[in-house]
Design an enzyme around this catalytic site. Structure first.
Site, PDB file in Angstrom:
ATOM      1  N   SER A 142     -13.625 -24.396  -2.554  1.00 24.08           N
ATOM      2  CA  SER A 142     -13.193 -23.233  -3.321  1.00 24.08           C
ATOM      3  C   SER A 142     -11.739 -22.968  -3.007  1.00 24.08           C
ATOM      4  CB  SER A 142     -14.033 -22.009  -2.951  1.00 24.08           C
ATOM      5  OG  SER A 142     -13.459 -20.828  -3.480  1.00 24.08           O
ATOM      6  N   TYR A 157     -16.766 -16.660   3.699  1.00 24.03           N
ATOM      7  CA  TYR A 157     -16.732 -17.739   2.717  1.00 24.03           C
ATOM      8  C   TYR A 157     -15.402 -18.482   2.782  1.00 24.03           C
ATOM      9  CZ  TYR A 157     -17.654 -20.001  -1.794  1.00 24.03           C
ATOM     10  OH  TYR A 157     -17.882 -20.921  -2.796  1.00 24.03           O
TER      11      TYR A 157
END
Length: 234
Positions: A142, A157
């Site tokens: 990501s 994350y």
């Protein structure tokens, strides 16, 4: 194990979203495709409408024993792996900030998003070290893990994906002599269960970004970070 030289693709977290779409495309293209899932019942539901040679196998990437059993199952039933897509991920923690973060949640996120991919790579890479074209490891990352643009959002994350990108570099360097290409891919903000309905990209668009890294030629890049085939800053 049948004597079958068709390429074998393994996709973790493949019971829904991007993982399922990637698995569907690889199966349709002729790969013997393994949906590696924590919930086998959900995996069979996900596989029901897929065309091609599709199998469902249990895998909890956070459980070392599960990873060991999965690798043994692959060796017994397929004897080889050509494509590994590390897609399993958890905990897009939009409600946290770095100073207030629950470090237990951070640890749990790293356990799946980073160490889970690492465990699977360690277990599966020995089955990839055979002379064949098209051997790829794709780590679904990501842009949240990009140090260049990182802010204070989604700390668990973001940390896990930054570490996953580092793992990509390490694996790419070690596996280069074997001709195995290893890349990180950001599928973008996709309307999955994790991304939410407001996300601007479809599951098909996110999966296409991942599949690009599977389909690159043998003289293509390794150790890179991409979205839609274009490099992203680390």
């Amino acid at each position: 194990m049948a004597d079958d030289t068709r390429a074998v693709a393994v996709v973790t977290g493949a019971n829904r979203g991007i993982g399922r779409q990637v698995a569907a495309q690889l199966a349709a293209e002729g790969h013997r495709t393994v949906l590696a899932v924590r919930n086998v019942d959900a995996g069979h539901v996900a596989a029901r409408d897929l065309t091609g040679d599709v199998a469902v196998a249990p895998l909890d990437v956070a459980d070392p024993d599960s990873v060991t059993r999965f690798a043994g199952w692959l060796r017994q039933h397929h004897g080889r792996v050509d494509v590994l897509v590390n897609n399993a991920a958890v905990n897009y923690d939009t409600w946290q900030d770095p100073l207030g973060a629950d470090l237990t949640q951070v640890r749990d996120t790293l356990e799946v998003n980073t160490l889970g991919a690492w465990r699977v790579a360690q277990a599966v890479a020995p089955l990839m070290r055979h002379p064949a074209p098209g051997r790829r490891i794709v780590n679904v990352s990501s842009e949240s893990g990009s140090l260049t643009s990182m802010g204070a959002a989604t700390p668990a994350y973001a940390m896990s994906k930054a570490a996953l990108n580092a793992l990509t570099r390490l694996l790419a360097a070690q596996l280069a002599p074997d001709g195995i290409l290893v890349n990180s891919v950001c599928p973008g903000w996709v309307a999955t269960d994790m991304g939410g309905p407001a996300a601007p990209r479809t599951i098909a668009e996110g999966a296409a970004s991942v599949l690009w890294a599977v389909r690159i030629p043998d003289d293509g890049p390794t150790g890179g970070f991409f979205r839609d085939g274009h490099p992203l800053p680390w």
